[in-house]
Design a protein around this motif. Structure first.
Motif, mmCIF file in Angstrom:
data_model
loop_
_atom_site.group_PDB
_atom_site.id
_atom_site.type_symbol
_atom_site.label_atom_id
_atom_site.label_comp_id
_atom_site.label_asym_id
_atom_site.label_seq_id
_atom_site.Cartn_x
_atom_site.Cartn_y
_atom_site.Cartn_z
ATOM 1 N N ARG A 1 -0.679 -9.597 -0.627
ATOM 2 C CA ARG A 1 -1.268 -8.274 -0.815
ATOM 3 C C ARG A 1 -0.731 -7.840 -2.163
ATOM 4 O O ARG A 1 0.475 -7.879 -2.411
ATOM 5 C CB ARG A 1 -0.810 -7.340 0.300
ATOM 6 C CG ARG A 1 -1.425 -5.988 0.230
ATOM 7 C CD ARG A 1 -2.646 -5.920 1.114
ATOM 8 N NE ARG A 1 -3.213 -4.583 1.081
ATOM 9 C CZ ARG A 1 -4.511 -4.358 0.939
ATOM 10 N NH1 ARG A 1 -5.359 -5.361 0.840
ATOM 11 N NH2 ARG A 1 -4.960 -3.131 0.922
ATOM 12 N N TYR A 2 -1.602 -7.417 -3.076
ATOM 13 C CA TYR A 2 -1.189 -7.226 -4.474
ATOM 14 C C TYR A 2 -1.898 -6.018 -5.071
ATOM 15 O O TYR A 2 -3.068 -5.771 -4.790
ATOM 16 C CB TYR A 2 -1.572 -8.482 -5.258
ATOM 17 C CG TYR A 2 -0.961 -8.617 -6.625
ATOM 18 C CD1 TYR A 2 0.332 -9.104 -6.786
ATOM 19 C CD2 TYR A 2 -1.670 -8.267 -7.758
ATOM 20 C CE1 TYR A 2 0.895 -9.252 -8.045
ATOM 21 C CE2 TYR A 2 -1.112 -8.417 -9.024
ATOM 22 C CZ TYR A 2 0.163 -8.902 -9.156
ATOM 23 O OH TYR A 2 0.722 -9.048 -10.399
ATOM 24 N N GLY A 3 -1.200 -5.264 -5.882
ATOM 25 C CA GLY A 3 -1.763 -4.134 -6.592
ATOM 26 C C GLY A 3 -0.871 -3.770 -7.750
ATOM 27 O O GLY A 3 0.197 -4.366 -7.936
ATOM 28 N N LEU B 1 -2.885 4.451 -10.871
ATOM 29 C CA LEU B 1 -3.333 3.246 -10.202
ATOM 30 C C LEU B 1 -4.170 2.424 -11.178
ATOM 31 O O LEU B 1 -5.135 2.910 -11.747
ATOM 32 C CB LEU B 1 -4.163 3.594 -8.969
ATOM 33 C CG LEU B 1 -4.685 2.425 -8.150
ATOM 34 C CD1 LEU B 1 -3.525 1.669 -7.512
ATOM 35 C CD2 LEU B 1 -5.644 2.927 -7.089
ATOM 36 N N THR B 2 -3.783 1.175 -11.419
ATOM 37 C CA THR B 2 -4.534 0.309 -12.327
ATOM 38 C C THR B 2 -5.195 -0.849 -11.589
ATOM 39 O O THR B 2 -6.112 -1.467 -12.108
ATOM 40 C CB THR B 2 -3.630 -0.261 -13.441
ATOM 41 O OG1 THR B 2 -2.554 -0.981 -12.850
ATOM 42 C CG2 THR B 2 -3.091 0.858 -14.321
ATOM 43 N N MET B 3 -4.708 -1.151 -10.369
ATOM 44 C CA MET B 3 -5.312 -2.195 -9.548
ATOM 45 C C MET B 3 -5.051 -1.840 -8.089
ATOM 46 O O MET B 3 -3.911 -1.913 -7.629
ATOM 47 C CB MET B 3 -4.697 -3.567 -9.862
ATOM 48 C CG MET B 3 -5.286 -4.703 -9.028
ATOM 49 S SD MET B 3 -4.368 -6.259 -9.221
ATOM 50 C CE MET B 3 -4.530 -6.550 -10.976
ATOM 51 N N PRO B 4 -6.079 -1.427 -7.367
ATOM 52 C CA PRO B 4 -5.868 -1.106 -5.953
ATOM 53 C C PRO B 4 -5.316 -2.316 -5.195
ATOM 54 O O PRO B 4 -5.605 -3.468 -5.540
ATOM 55 C CB PRO B 4 -7.269 -0.755 -5.455
ATOM 56 C CG PRO B 4 -8.042 -0.390 -6.678
ATOM 57 C CD PRO B 4 -7.470 -1.237 -7.782
ATOM 58 N N ALA B 5 -4.527 -2.036 -4.171
ATOM 59 C CA ALA B 5 -3.987 -3.121 -3.344
ATOM 60 C C ALA B 5 -5.134 -3.889 -2.719
ATOM 61 O O ALA B 5 -6.118 -3.315 -2.259
ATOM 62 C CB ALA B 5 -3.074 -2.549 -2.270
ATOM 63 N N HIS B 6 -5.002 -5.203 -2.735
ATOM 64 C CA HIS B 6 -6.035 -6.072 -2.161
ATOM 65 C C HIS B 6 -5.391 -7.392 -1.730
ATOM 66 O O HIS B 6 -4.303 -7.729 -2.161
ATOM 67 C CB HIS B 6 -7.164 -6.321 -3.163
ATOM 68 C CG HIS B 6 -6.723 -7.063 -4.394
ATOM 69 N ND1 HIS B 6 -5.972 -6.476 -5.400
ATOM 70 C CD2 HIS B 6 -6.910 -8.351 -4.771
ATOM 71 C CE1 HIS B 6 -5.724 -7.366 -6.350
ATOM 72 N NE2 HIS B 6 -6.282 -8.517 -5.992
ATOM 73 N N ASP C 1 0.823 -1.207 0.000
ATOM 74 C CA ASP C 1 0.000 0.000 0.000
ATOM 75 C C ASP C 1 0.863 1.266 0.000
ATOM 76 O O ASP C 1 0.583 2.227 -0.727
ATOM 77 C CB ASP C 1 -0.936 -0.002 1.207
ATOM 78 C CG ASP C 1 -1.893 -1.174 1.188
ATOM 79 O OD1 ASP C 1 -3.029 -0.996 0.709
ATOM 80 O OD2 ASP C 1 -1.504 -2.273 1.625
ATOM 81 N N GLU C 2 1.919 1.251 0.804
ATOM 82 C CA GLU C 2 2.812 2.410 0.885
ATOM 83 C C GLU C 2 3.520 2.655 -0.445
ATOM 84 O O GLU C 2 3.645 3.794 -0.896
ATOM 85 C CB GLU C 2 3.833 2.204 2.001
ATOM 86 C CG GLU C 2 3.215 2.184 3.386
ATOM 87 C CD GLU C 2 4.152 1.656 4.463
ATOM 88 O OE1 GLU C 2 5.266 1.170 4.140
ATOM 89 O OE2 GLU C 2 3.759 1.715 5.649
ATOM 90 N N ALA C 3 3.984 1.586 -1.095
ATOM 91 C CA ALA C 3 4.691 1.718 -2.373
ATOM 92 C C ALA C 3 3.757 2.235 -3.469
ATOM 93 O O ALA C 3 4.148 3.084 -4.283
ATOM 94 C CB ALA C 3 5.297 0.377 -2.787
ATOM 95 N N ILE C 4 2.536 1.741 -3.481
ATOM 96 C CA ILE C 4 1.569 2.221 -4.478
ATOM 97 C C ILE C 4 1.269 3.699 -4.248
ATOM 98 O O ILE C 4 1.258 4.492 -5.196
ATOM 99 C CB ILE C 4 0.289 1.367 -4.452
ATOM 100 C CG1 ILE C 4 0.592 -0.018 -5.038
ATOM 101 C CG2 ILE C 4 -0.836 2.054 -5.234
ATOM 102 C CD1 ILE C 4 -0.559 -1.001 -4.939
ATOM 103 N N ALA C 5 1.048 4.092 -3.013
ATOM 104 C CA ALA C 5 0.772 5.496 -2.706
ATOM 105 C C ALA C 5 1.930 6.388 -3.135
ATOM 106 O O ALA C 5 1.723 7.468 -3.709
ATOM 107 C CB ALA C 5 0.483 5.656 -1.211
ATOM 108 N N GLN C 6 3.144 5.942 -2.883
ATOM 109 C CA GLN C 6 4.327 6.719 -3.265
ATOM 110 C C GLN C 6 4.417 6.850 -4.782
ATOM 111 O O GLN C 6 4.701 7.915 -5.311
ATOM 112 C CB GLN C 6 5.587 6.053 -2.716
ATOM 113 C CG GLN C 6 6.866 6.789 -3.042
ATOM 114 C CD GLN C 6 8.085 6.136 -2.416
ATOM 115 O OE1 GLN C 6 7.992 5.466 -1.396
ATOM 116 N NE2 GLN C 6 9.233 6.339 -3.031
ATOM 117 N N ALA C 7 4.158 5.755 -5.499
ATOM 118 C CA ALA C 7 4.235 5.776 -6.962
ATOM 119 C C ALA C 7 3.165 6.688 -7.550
ATOM 120 O O ALA C 7 3.429 7.478 -8.470
ATOM 121 C CB ALA C 7 4.087 4.361 -7.513
ATOM 122 N N VAL C 8 1.955 6.614 -7.028
ATOM 123 C CA VAL C 8 0.868 7.463 -7.519
ATOM 124 C C VAL C 8 1.191 8.932 -7.238
ATOM 125 O O VAL C 8 0.988 9.802 -8.101
ATOM 126 C CB VAL C 8 -0.483 7.038 -6.904
ATOM 127 C CG1 VAL C 8 -1.563 8.067 -7.170
ATOM 128 C CG2 VAL C 8 -0.895 5.669 -7.451
#
Length: 133
Positions: free
Chosen positions: A116-118, A104-109, A91-98
């Motif tokens: 945990r994947y996104g 965002l193409t696939m929210p973390a889930h 989640d932290e890595a996705i937020a940083q990248a965005v």
């Protein structure tokens, strides 16, 4: 060295901008940089992200390597996976990248296989899609 490994090499447009993006989005550390004689294009760069290495260069059509950046090639065929030890790091890595400009193409889930994947897409000319797990 002594260890066999596969190292992705990304062909991009705007190599210095791509390096800056990877540093901001994924905490990349630039370990090598060689500029072309024109002083504008990246001839060779190496970056480390999350313990892995990849290479990057600008497109050099005059060298006719047959390699082209994704925007020119009609899209990307590359995805790079970052694996983390702790689920919250995804989640932290996705937020940083965005925050750095990725889409965002696939929210973390939480997946059926226990990860945990996104996913997020980086600006197209900077090559590829990052999958985070």
């Amino acid at each position: 060295m002594g260890k066999h490994r596969l190292v992705p090499h990304l062909i991009v447009e705007g190599g210095l901008d791509a390096i800056d993006f990877y540093e901001r989005a994924f905490g990349a550390e630039k370990t090598a940089l060689k500029m072309a004689q024109d002083g504008k294009r990246v001839m060779h760069a190496e970056l480390e992200v999350n313990g892995g290495t990849f290479k990057l260069s600008d497109s050099f059509p005059e060298m006719s390597s047959g390699m082209a950046p994704p925007g020119t090639a009609g899209g990307t065929s590359v995805s790079l996976h970052l694996d983390f030890k702790k689920p919250k790091q995804v989640d932290e890595a996705i937020a940083q990248a965005v925050k750095a400009g990725a889409t965002l193409t696939m929210p973390a889930h939480d997946t059926f296989w226990g990860a945990r994947y996104g996913a997020c897409a980086i600006p197209l000319d900077m090559s590829g899609r990052f999958m985070l797990a």
